[in-house]
Design a protein around this motif. Structure first.
Motif, PDB file in Angstrom:
ATOM      1  N   ARG A 244      -4.484   0.623   1.099  1.00 54.45           N
ATOM      2  CA  ARG A 244      -4.828   1.644   2.093  1.00 54.45           C
ATOM      3  C   ARG A 244      -4.138   1.370   3.430  1.00 54.45           C
ATOM      4  O   ARG A 244      -3.673   2.297   4.110  1.00 54.45           O
ATOM      5  CB  ARG A 244      -6.343   1.696   2.309  1.00 54.45           C
ATOM      6  N   ALA A 245      -4.067   0.088   3.807  1.00 51.26           N
ATOM      7  CA  ALA A 245      -3.399  -0.280   5.066  1.00 51.26           C
ATOM      8  C   ALA A 245      -1.916   0.089   5.003  1.00 51.26           C
ATOM      9  O   ALA A 245      -1.364   0.655   5.953  1.00 51.26           O
ATOM     10  CB  ALA A 245      -3.575  -1.768   5.341  1.00 51.26           C
ATOM     11  N   ALA A 246      -1.285  -0.230   3.887  1.00 53.86           N
ATOM     12  CA  ALA A 246       0.140   0.092   3.739  1.00 53.86           C
ATOM     13  C   ALA A 246       0.356   1.602   3.791  1.00 53.86           C
ATOM     14  O   ALA A 246       1.329   2.093   4.377  1.00 53.86           O
ATOM     15  CB  ALA A 246       0.669  -0.482   2.421  1.00 53.86           C
ATOM     16  N   SER A 247      -0.557   2.344   3.196  1.00 49.66           N
ATOM     17  CA  SER A 247      -0.452   3.808   3.214  1.00 49.66           C
ATOM     18  C   SER A 247      -0.611   4.344   4.638  1.00 49.66           C
ATOM     19  O   SER A 247       0.135   5.245   5.065  1.00 49.66           O
ATOM     20  CB  SER A 247      -1.529   4.407   2.302  1.00 49.66           C
ATOM     21  N   ALA A 248      -1.565   3.772   5.395  1.00 51.60           N
ATOM     22  CA  ALA A 248      -1.784   4.212   6.781  1.00 51.60           C
ATOM     23  C   ALA A 248      -0.567   3.913   7.652  1.00 51.60           C
ATOM     24  O   ALA A 248      -0.150   4.740   8.470  1.00 51.60           O
ATOM     25  CB  ALA A 248      -3.030   3.537   7.351  1.00 51.60           C
ATOM     26  N   TYR A 249       0.021   2.736   7.459  1.00 57.09           N
ATOM     27  CA  TYR A 249       1.174   2.350   8.275  1.00 57.09           C
ATOM     28  C   TYR A 249       2.448   3.089   7.872  1.00 57.09           C
ATOM     29  O   TYR A 249       3.429   3.084   8.624  1.00 57.09           O
ATOM     30  CB  TYR A 249       1.395   0.835   8.195  1.00 57.09           C
TER      31      TYR A 249
END
Length: 629
Positions: free
Chosen positions: A431-436
């Protein structure tokens, strides 16, 4: 086993083994031992160990050592199971004799390196800071203010029209207190309207002194906090629809404390001090909980005679990274749901100017000399009664497990709550990678530097610890690897396009400070520069090779997030075994309240409850210095 040793012997106690144990368990530093040795003329004695305890306290951000709280049976908190050799846990033969020896020691006393005050032991520097601040705060609080009370009442009614006579408008009370005082503290949780209140206050003040407008400066401890303050003031001014000539008199450009004081390169000194004071009539300090004892002392020392000082902040947040807990000391008596205690004279003034003479507040005696300077905002406007973020923050801050259970089972749309498992851990990284990917895609599309920074700051993952699989360092590596797998970054050299970094060391020459966030971006020719946007919105590009120490910042510690706000905040807490050290109520509350629109929390339920039950404080004598004898 450490090789550190001292050439001392004492028949009743094995000092060498004890010192070695202290260093092995990292209870003290070698430099502290050397300093204590210097102050004690290379003699082991009770004073030597008490000085070591003072230095240990200072390392833990306490401004003093409270002698009454020492565990005389194990004063350095040695772990018995980790001892290489059986040793006595205390170097003190007798508590009373130790304190007597301390009071007559050559290094202790007025104008000496160590100061003893009210059964509290200090490094002289910290004792001087505390004494100075106490004296100046009291002096400012006692200063008479030239005020047209009738006009103040009219202006308060204009900016705070009566809505519910049964309730107290604490924002209105805060403005009345500040307008009639040279010193004021305005505290409240997230969304209680501190900056809205201040904007109205500034409009009231400039209306009161329209013939000679006040020169007002706005500051915060970090660039991020200063930028947030500027945005909030601009937004509040727009909502108030002020007359153009009045709006012009209300500043909206906040800056860091360092920038205001004027950093002298390659020095820890500032251009502005008591001999070269600031040109200011009113100084407003936002996020005051983050300001340490040393910086606050230097800031107050630089105020000219006659200047006003207002401190804003959330008393329940983490204290400053460095020594001291000034806001917490000042707000010690304030309890949610209770009226602050004001003197009869102050209560009467508030009743007159805020409530048309209706007696809503009664006077109460207090030994606290600043009791009339305290304003406590208690109603959250950002987090309404149906907001999950506000409810969770309240449950944690009040250590209310029943409220917490209710919040968990309500299914608030702005809360995403996950347990801690291998699957949830990997999903969090995804999810973090998707947000960034949002800001990284913007870089590839050639968006402006300002837009890239804005997109990056919309999401932030916070961690409670630095080391281990749940810590900042490992999580940064994992997210970086995931982004590389998605071909969004190419982290194969020291610097790469899209690399986010946080400065960890002040560089006064480059005017970069601890906590500043930059993003490495290519210029038109493809050369990489670290780009920073300061609190005024100005862009600066710096060759990455010139940067001071920095950390990768896909993930940051909760401590480092203070003063910031993110649309979407994710926070991970370590498992119970790791959480027993370092995770506490203030830490978790601070992390929760960084979220503006959505909070994602990944943790074991028992860790959240453990944190709620554990509150930390710092030893300080500031509060005591502010009490009447």
């Amino acid at each position: 086993m450490s090789q550190f040793s001292l050439d001392f012997t004492q028949d009743s106690f094995d000092d060498a083994l004890f010192i070695e144990a202290l260093i092995d368990q990292r209870k003290v530093r070698s430099v502290d031992i050397a300093l204590a040795k210097l102050l004690c003329d290379s003699q082991f004695c009770d004073a030597f160990y008490l000085i070591l305890l003072v230095l240990k306290a200072e390392q833990n951000q306490h401004s003093c050592l409270l002698l009454d709280t020492i565990d005389w049976f194990n004063p350095f908190e040695l772990n018995i199971e980790q001892l290489a050799h059986p040793i006595e846990l205390t170097p003190f033969v007798d508590k009373d004799k130790a304190l007597q020896a301390l009071s007559c020691h050559q290094a202790v006393g007025h104008d000496k390196p160590i100061v003893l005050f009210n059964n509290q032991l200090y490094l002289a520097r910290l004792a001087n800071y505390e004494a100075f601040l106490a004296e100046r705060f009291i002096s400012m609080s006692q200063r008479e203010i030239n005020l047209d009370v009738g006009q103040l009442q009219v202006l308060l009614d204009v900016y705070f029209p009566e809505q519910d006579e049964s309730l107290i408008d604490w924002q209105k009370v805060a403005c009345a207190i500040a307008a009639s005082s040279a010193f004021c503290v305005i505290t409240g949780g997230p969304g209680t309207g501190k900056t809205t209140t201040v904007t109205k206050l500034l409009a009231i003040l400039q209306s009161l002194y329209v013939k000679a407008p006040l020169n007002i400066k706005l500051v915060a401890p970090t660039g991020k906090a200063a930028a947030r303050l500027s945005e909030s003031i601009i937004g509040a001014k727009g909502r108030l629809a002020l007359a153009p000539e009045l709006a012009e008199l209300i500043p909206e450009d906040a800056q860091t404390i360092h920038r205001l004081l004027g950093v002298i390169p390659n020095s820890n000194k500032y251009k502005h001090h008591d001999k070269n004071p600031l040109h200011v009539d009113l100084l407003i300090v936002d996020e005051a909980s983050m300001v340490d004892l040393s910086l606050m002392s230097k800031l107050v020392a630089a105020l000219p005679e006659g200047a006003r000082l207002y401190l804003l902040g959330d008393k329940d947040q983490l204290a400053s990274v460095d020594t001291g807990c000034i806001l917490n000391d000042l707000c010690a008596d304030l309890k949610l749901g209770q009226h602050p205690k004001y003197s009869s004279q102050r209560a009467q003034l508030i009743n007159d100017v805020c409530f048309g003479g209706v007696k809503k507040l009664s006077g109460a005696a207090s030994k606290f000399q600043l009791q009339d300077m305290m304003a406590f905002l208690q109603q959250s406007h950002r987090f309404k009664s149906d907001s999950g973020i506000g409810q969770l923050a309240s449950a944690v801050n009040n250590n209310d497990p029943n409220h917490l259970d209710w919040v968990i089972h309500q299914g608030f749309p702005e809360l995403s709550l996950y347990g801690l498992s291998n699957e949830s851990y990997l999903n969090m990284i995804e999810r973090a990678a998707s947000a960034y990917s949002n800001y990284l895609t913007a870089i590839q599309a050639g968006e402006s530097v300002q837009q890239v920074h804005k997109l990056f700051s919309g999401y932030q993952l916070l961690a409670a610890v630095r080391e281990g699989p749940y810590g900042v360092n490992e999580l940064n590596k994992r997210i970086e690897h995931k982004l590389a797998q998605k071909n969004l970054i190419r982290p194969y050299s020291r610097y790469y396009a899209g690399m986010p970094l946080m400065i960890t060391q002040n560089d006064y020459q480059l005017k970069l400070f601890n906590g500043d966030i930059g993003i490495v971006l290519p210029d038109e020719s493809g050369q990489l520069f670290a780009t920073f946007i300061d609190e005024q919105g100005s862009l600066r590009s710096i060759n990455p090779a010139r940067l001071p120490s920095y950390d990768l910042v896909y993930v940051m510690t909760i401590h480092k997030s203070q003063g910031s706000e993110f649309g979407y905040t994710a926070m991970i807490l370590p498992p119970i075994q790791r959480a027993r050290q370092g995770v506490n109520r203030q830490l978790v509350y601070t992390g929760i309240t960084r979220a503006k629109d959505h909070l994602e929390l990944i943790c074991q339920p028992q860790v959240l409850r453990l944190a709620m039950e554990k509150t930390v404080g710092r030893s300080s004598g500031l509060r005591e210095r502010l009490l009447k004898n």
